[in-house]
Design a protein around this motif. Structure first.
Motif, PDB file in Angstrom:
ATOM      1  N   TRP A 292     -84.708  29.361   3.705  1.00 39.76           N
ATOM      2  CA  TRP A 292     -83.374  29.680   4.210  1.00 39.76           C
ATOM      3  C   TRP A 292     -83.063  31.172   4.148  1.00 39.76           C
ATOM      4  CZ3 TRP A 292     -79.333  25.416   2.492  1.00 39.76           C
ATOM      5  CH2 TRP A 292     -79.743  24.186   3.015  1.00 39.76           C
TER       6      TRP A 292
ATOM      7  N   GLU B 146     -71.891  29.795  10.910  1.00 42.75           N
ATOM      8  CA  GLU B 146     -71.842  28.335  10.978  1.00 42.75           C
ATOM      9  C   GLU B 146     -72.883  27.805  11.969  1.00 42.75           C
ATOM     10  OE1 GLU B 146     -67.105  27.802   9.787  1.00 42.75           O
ATOM     11  OE2 GLU B 146     -67.748  27.708  11.893  1.00 42.75           O
TER      12      GLU B 146
ATOM     13  N   ALA C  82     -74.596  28.553   2.428  1.00 45.89           N
ATOM     14  CA  ALA C  82     -74.942  27.655   3.532  1.00 45.89           C
ATOM     15  C   ALA C  82     -74.422  26.250   3.280  1.00 45.89           C
ATOM     16  CB  ALA C  82     -76.459  27.635   3.727  1.00 45.89           C
TER      17      ALA C  82
ATOM     18  N   VAL D 158     -67.423  19.716  12.682  1.00 50.79           N
ATOM     19  CA  VAL D 158     -68.721  20.124  13.247  1.00 50.79           C
ATOM     20  C   VAL D 158     -68.885  19.500  14.637  1.00 50.79           C
ATOM     21  CG1 VAL D 158     -71.204  20.084  12.911  1.00 50.79           C
ATOM     22  CG2 VAL D 158     -69.690  20.256  10.940  1.00 50.79           C
TER      23      VAL D 158
ATOM     24  N   SER E  38     -71.348  24.654   5.468  1.00 54.87           N
ATOM     25  CA  SER E  38     -71.763  23.564   6.355  1.00 54.87           C
ATOM     26  C   SER E  38     -70.706  22.469   6.416  1.00 54.87           C
ATOM     27  CB  SER E  38     -73.101  22.979   5.883  1.00 54.87           C
ATOM     28  OG  SER E  38     -72.945  22.273   4.663  1.00 54.87           O
ATOM     29  N   ARG E  39     -69.857  22.417   5.399  1.00 58.61           N
ATOM     30  CA  ARG E  39     -68.859  21.340   5.319  1.00 58.61           C
ATOM     31  C   ARG E  39     -67.416  21.834   5.280  1.00 58.61           C
ATOM     32  NH1 ARG E  39     -70.674  17.086   2.085  1.00 58.61           N
ATOM     33  NH2 ARG E  39     -68.503  16.384   2.074  1.00 58.61           N
TER      34      ARG E  39
ATOM     35  N   ILE F 252     -76.250  28.149  10.261  1.00 56.06           N
ATOM     36  CA  ILE F 252     -76.395  27.168   9.191  1.00 56.06           C
ATOM     37  C   ILE F 252     -76.682  25.786   9.769  1.00 56.06           C
ATOM     38  CG2 ILE F 252     -75.134  25.936   7.373  1.00 56.06           C
ATOM     39  CD1 ILE F 252     -73.653  28.647   6.873  1.00 56.06           C
ATOM     40  N   ASP F 253     -75.897  25.375  10.757  1.00 57.04           N
ATOM     41  CA  ASP F 253     -76.089  24.053  11.359  1.00 57.04           C
ATOM     42  C   ASP F 253     -77.483  23.921  11.962  1.00 57.04           C
ATOM     43  OD1 ASP F 253     -73.481  23.586  10.644  1.00 57.04           O
ATOM     44  OD2 ASP F 253     -72.662  23.822  12.664  1.00 57.04           O
TER      45      ASP F 253
ATOM     46  N   ILE G 101     -80.204  23.787   9.009  1.00 56.31           N
ATOM     47  CA  ILE G 101     -80.146  22.539   8.244  1.00 56.31           C
ATOM     48  C   ILE G 101     -80.606  21.365   9.107  1.00 56.31           C
ATOM     49  CG2 ILE G 101     -78.593  20.901   7.125  1.00 56.31           C
ATOM     50  CD1 ILE G 101     -77.017  23.227   6.024  1.00 56.31           C
ATOM     51  N   THR G 102     -80.161  21.326  10.360  1.00 57.27           N
ATOM     52  CA  THR G 102     -80.558  20.246  11.264  1.00 57.27           C
ATOM     53  C   THR G 102     -82.063  20.242  11.498  1.00 57.27           C
ATOM     54  OG1 THR G 102     -78.415  20.344  12.387  1.00 57.27           O
ATOM     55  CG2 THR G 102     -80.199  19.247  13.566  1.00 57.27           C
TER      56      THR G 102
END
Length: 466
Positions: A314, A298, A427, A466, A431-432, A301-302, A305-306
């Motif tokens: 990726w 996590e 991912a 998150v 992410s959610r 991934i964060d 993506i950020t």
């Protein structure tokens, strides 16, 4: 002192300790071939045996696997029993074609699945994964139970449909995942007549119910082909230059026949997404029992993506996500067996001087299911330990010790495509949301064409803070 908890050992058959009778072998192979293998299959480098009076060589040694699948691959053809199971479904699709037909098909499709070309699909993979999250949009803080096996089938099909067919597969219902399950349940299993090597024209009672579903899939393919051919005739300039168009343009004396094109489209629609879908579902299940590693994923991934990194990057930027997926495929290989048969007498000499004679006609089984859980080659082989696939540890894994996509000339043409798809999908999902296993639910792996969870894989989908 190491205070880390013991790694999770997900459900799987334990090695047999007793030699089964002939009748028990038939029952087990029909019910679930994964339950057939005994202790030697998980402890010895190779085993010579007889299976229904036929010579059988079970191969686990990575050096011997390389010899059979690569170094002397020309002497090892597709085994008869494998073809008796698969050819009624896929006919001359890439998985089952042999000789000149296979060579023509492989050469024709190779440009679509080069790593460079596969990277061009990343944007569509991301878009379809994000679109699929709308299914979970109304999930509250208590979460909701979903059959993740079905969900991942739907997601993988959506990605395949958009990337290879530009979303123009002519499906006839919204129950595609159920149709796939029905097809593989009825058609993708060993029939007693297969074990007895009965000719293909002898009816397989266990597959009678699958003819209707197979006919439905064939109709989907025909309608998809007709729709695209009509578009190519009327307005070629706006027709997508995708996998479907490529295949249809190969129609002709120097390319593929229309029947061969149909078989290959069916192969990718019916089976091309199935392997990735099963591996995604098993990975999410295993991660629910590995919260520490999931937390590392996590964070990764964060961060990626950020940063705004292009999804094409990726796969390289998310080593923890990739490692989790590869460990999921190790424990639950999508294709649990690779079957070959020796054409001529052969001899292999091991590095320590041991000589192995392989007689013509011998069935050679290279089984990722036992290889990936083998005590000679893996630490804690039954445990879910994704860290073994992190970059700093990968050099310890022999190329022919881990075979989720096979090896040699017939290695999976879509391996790069599948790895990229899986990392992007995982991912986006993680992410959610978090996917939590349910108390008292222990999914049992069964072998059809792929390694499937018997009775599905219900999990609780929870919003992630998150």
């Amino acid at each position: 002192m190491d205070m880390r908890p013991e790694p999770f050992e997900p459900p799987a058959p334990h090695p047999r300790t007793a030699i089964p009778s002939r009748l028990e072998i038939i029952r087990t192979v029909f019910r679930n071939p994964l339950e057939l293998w005994g202790e030697p299959s998980y402890t010895l480098p190779w085993i010579n045996s007889k299976f229904f009076a036929e010579r059988t060589l079970i191969v686990n040694d990575p050096r011997l696997i390389r010899y059979v699948l690569v170094d002397n691959a020309a002497n090892y053809e597709m085994s008869e029993i494998r073809q008796l199971i698969l050819r009624p479904i896929l006919r001359d699709g890439l998985l089952t074609a042999e000789g000149p037909v296979w060579k023509r098909s492989r050469k024709a499709m190779a440009p679509v699945f080069t790593p460079r070309h596969a990277k061009g699909f990343a944007g569509k993979m991301l878009a379809k994964s994000e679109e699929y999250l709308t299914k979970y949009a109304d999930i509250g803080s208590e979460g909701r139970v979903e059959d993740i096996s079905v969900d991942m089938t739907e997601l993988a099909f959506a990605i395949l449909s958009e990337t290879l067919f530009s979303g123009e597969i002519v499906t006839q219902s919204d129950n595609f995942a159920d149709d796939v399950d029905s097809l593989l349940h009825r058609m993708g299993r060993v029939d007693p007549m297969d074990l007895l090597r009965a000719p293909a024209w002898v009816p397989r009672v266990t597959r009678i119910g699958g003819a209707k579903v197979l006919g439905k899939f064939r109709e989907i393919v025909r309608l998809t082909m007709e729709k695209r051919k009509a578009r190519m005739r009327s307005d070629r300039d706006t027709t997508p230059d995708d996998f479907l168009t490529l295949l249809l343009e190969l129609d002709g004396p120097d390319g593929l026949t229309l029947d061969e094109i149909e078989d290959n489209i069916l192969t990718f629609i019916g089976a091309g997404h199935e392997t990735t879908a099963r591996a995604l579902a098993w990975t999410l299940y295993c991660l629910s029992h590995a919260p520490q590693f999931r937390a590392l994923m996590e964070e990764e991934i964060d961060r990626v993506i950020t940063s705004g990194a292009d999804p094409v990057e990726w796969l390289d930027l998310m080593p923890h996500v990739r490692a989790a997926f590869e460990e999921g495929m190790r424990l639950y290989p999508p294709a649990p067996s690779i079957n070959r048969a020796a054409i001529k007498d052969d001899t292999w000499k091991s590095p320590n001087g041991e000589v192995l004679e392989i007689a013509a006609g011998t069935t050679v089984l290279v089984m990722p299911w036992t290889l990936h859980r083998h005590q000679l080659y893996w630490e804690k082989p039954r445990a879910f330990m994704p860290e073994r696939f992190l970059p700093e540890n990968r050099s310890r894994i022999d190329r022919f010790q881990f075979l989720p996509f096979g090896a040699g000339p017939r290695t999976c043409i879509g391996a790069t495509f599948a790895m990229q798809e899986a990392v992007i999908a995982l991912a986006v999902l993680l992410s959610r949301f978090r996917f939590e296993s349910l108390p008292n639910v222990k999914p049992w792996p069964v072998q059809r064409l792929t390694t499937q969870p018997q009775n599905g894989l219900p999990m609780r989908v929870m919003p992630r803070s998150v």
